[in-house]
Design an enzyme around this catalytic site. Structure first.
Site, mmCIF file in Angstrom:
data_model
loop_
_atom_site.group_PDB
_atom_site.id
_atom_site.type_symbol
_atom_site.label_atom_id
_atom_site.label_comp_id
_atom_site.label_asym_id
_atom_site.label_seq_id
_atom_site.Cartn_x
_atom_site.Cartn_y
_atom_site.Cartn_z
ATOM 1 N N GLU A 52 0.195 -28.909 -14.027
ATOM 2 C CA GLU A 52 -1.027 -28.994 -13.214
ATOM 3 C C GLU A 52 -2.189 -28.339 -13.958
ATOM 4 O O GLU A 52 -3.302 -28.858 -13.990
ATOM 5 C CB GLU A 52 -0.786 -28.329 -11.856
ATOM 6 C CG GLU A 52 -1.875 -28.564 -10.853
ATOM 7 C CD GLU A 52 -2.110 -30.047 -10.537
ATOM 8 O OE1 GLU A 52 -1.267 -30.902 -10.872
ATOM 9 O OE2 GLU A 52 -3.187 -30.348 -9.992
ATOM 10 N N HIS A 56 -1.497 -32.710 -17.091
ATOM 11 C CA HIS A 56 -0.626 -33.655 -17.793
ATOM 12 C C HIS A 56 0.771 -33.482 -17.219
ATOM 13 O O HIS A 56 1.348 -32.393 -17.319
ATOM 14 C CB HIS A 56 -0.616 -33.381 -19.308
ATOM 15 C CG HIS A 56 -0.005 -34.509 -20.082
ATOM 16 N ND1 HIS A 56 -0.651 -35.718 -20.248
ATOM 17 C CD2 HIS A 56 1.196 -34.634 -20.684
ATOM 18 C CE1 HIS A 56 0.152 -36.521 -20.952
ATOM 19 N NE2 HIS A 56 1.256 -35.891 -21.216
ATOM 20 N N HIS A 57 1.267 -34.533 -16.571
ATOM 21 C CA HIS A 57 2.448 -34.398 -15.723
ATOM 22 C C HIS A 57 3.673 -35.151 -16.243
ATOM 23 O O HIS A 57 3.529 -36.274 -16.725
ATOM 24 C CB HIS A 57 2.094 -34.869 -14.321
ATOM 25 C CG HIS A 57 0.921 -34.143 -13.748
ATOM 26 N ND1 HIS A 57 -0.398 -34.499 -14.038
ATOM 27 C CD2 HIS A 57 0.840 -33.044 -12.966
ATOM 28 C CE1 HIS A 57 -1.209 -33.672 -13.404
ATOM 29 N NE2 HIS A 57 -0.508 -32.767 -12.767
ATOM 30 N N HIS A 74 0.170 -41.791 -19.547
ATOM 31 C CA HIS A 74 -0.082 -43.067 -18.863
ATOM 32 C C HIS A 74 -1.366 -43.725 -19.367
ATOM 33 O O HIS A 74 -1.397 -44.917 -19.653
ATOM 34 C CB HIS A 74 -0.144 -42.841 -17.351
ATOM 35 C CG HIS A 74 1.068 -42.153 -16.826
ATOM 36 N ND1 HIS A 74 1.026 -40.986 -16.097
ATOM 37 C CD2 HIS A 74 2.394 -42.420 -16.991
ATOM 38 C CE1 HIS A 74 2.249 -40.591 -15.803
ATOM 39 N NE2 HIS A 74 3.099 -41.435 -16.334
ATOM 40 N N GLU A 75 -2.418 -42.901 -19.541
ATOM 41 C CA GLU A 75 -3.701 -43.515 -19.928
ATOM 42 C C GLU A 75 -3.688 -44.063 -21.349
ATOM 43 O O GLU A 75 -4.534 -44.878 -21.708
ATOM 44 C CB GLU A 75 -4.882 -42.562 -19.729
ATOM 45 C CG GLU A 75 -4.610 -41.102 -19.885
ATOM 46 C CD GLU A 75 -5.725 -40.241 -19.259
ATOM 47 O OE1 GLU A 75 -5.508 -39.659 -18.190
ATOM 48 O OE2 GLU A 75 -6.801 -40.160 -19.859
ATOM 49 N N ASP A 83 1.830 -34.996 -24.791
ATOM 50 C CA ASP A 83 3.259 -34.982 -24.458
ATOM 51 C C ASP A 83 4.002 -33.967 -25.313
ATOM 52 O O ASP A 83 4.863 -33.233 -24.834
ATOM 53 C CB ASP A 83 3.848 -36.383 -24.635
ATOM 54 C CG ASP A 83 3.164 -37.381 -23.726
ATOM 55 O OD1 ASP A 83 2.580 -38.355 -24.243
ATOM 56 O OD2 ASP A 83 3.167 -37.160 -22.496
HETATM 57 N N1 HBI Z 1 -0.100 -37.204 -16.799
HETATM 58 N N2 HBI Z 1 1.638 -37.905 -18.167
HETATM 59 C C1 HBI Z 1 0.374 -38.050 -17.724
HETATM 60 N N3 HBI Z 1 -0.385 -39.043 -18.228
HETATM 61 C C2 HBI Z 1 -1.659 -39.224 -17.819
HETATM 62 O O1 HBI Z 1 -2.341 -40.145 -18.286
HETATM 63 C C3 HBI Z 1 -2.204 -38.331 -16.843
HETATM 64 C C4 HBI Z 1 -1.369 -37.335 -16.349
HETATM 65 N N4 HBI Z 1 -1.812 -36.481 -15.416
HETATM 66 C C5 HBI Z 1 -3.153 -36.588 -14.859
HETATM 67 C C6 HBI Z 1 -3.965 -37.621 -15.462
HETATM 68 N N5 HBI Z 1 -3.504 -38.452 -16.402
HETATM 69 C C7 HBI Z 1 -5.383 -37.723 -15.009
HETATM 70 O O2 HBI Z 1 -6.246 -37.353 -16.052
HETATM 71 C C8 HBI Z 1 -5.741 -39.160 -14.613
HETATM 72 O O3 HBI Z 1 -4.861 -39.552 -13.603
HETATM 73 C C9 HBI Z 1 -7.159 -39.184 -14.093
#
Ligand code: HBI
Length: 95
Positions: A52, A56-57, A74-75, A83
């Site tokens: 948090e 980056h999750h 993801h983006e 990562d």
């Molecule tokens: N976590 N793994 C991952 N990848 C992402 O692109 C990402 C996220 N957490 C939050 C996030 N992106 C935000 O920046 C976007 O959802 C706006």
């Protein structure tokens, strides 16, 4: 800020330092096994706070004392330095 995904070669090179991890379906993957469910939850909670803070999750699955953890951006639709930064936090935490 857009971030570019790493090539498979770049990923493989960096993974040499982390033999417990592998590249699986475009994600960094590791299975972690803890002494019991509560310790697995403790790990998840600590990483959740770090994730948090870093915005980056991880993607993860927990069954009793195991945690399967997948790292991807993801983006960028792939693995990025973000990562590997989270991977390094995880490795420091589990020692
Ligand atoms: N976590 N793994 C991952 N990848 C992402 O692109 C990402 C996220 N957490 C939050 C996030 N992106 C935000 O920046 C976007 O959802 C706006």
């Amino acid at each position: 800020m857009t971030i570019s995904k790493l090539s498979d070669e770049q990923i493989s090179e960096q993974l040499k330092a982390y033999p417990h991890w592998q590249l699986q379906n475009g994600k960094l993957y590791r299975r972690l096994t803890f002494e019991d469910f509560v310790h697995a939850m403790g790990f998840i909670t600590q990483i959740a706070i770090l994730a948090e803070k870093a915005n980056h999750h991880p993607e993860w699955a927990n069954v009793y004392r195991t945690v399967d953890i997948f790292l991807t951006t993801h983006e960028a639709n792939g693995v990025t330095e973000r990562d590997f930064a989270l991977l390094k936090h995880i490795e420091r935490l589990i020692g």
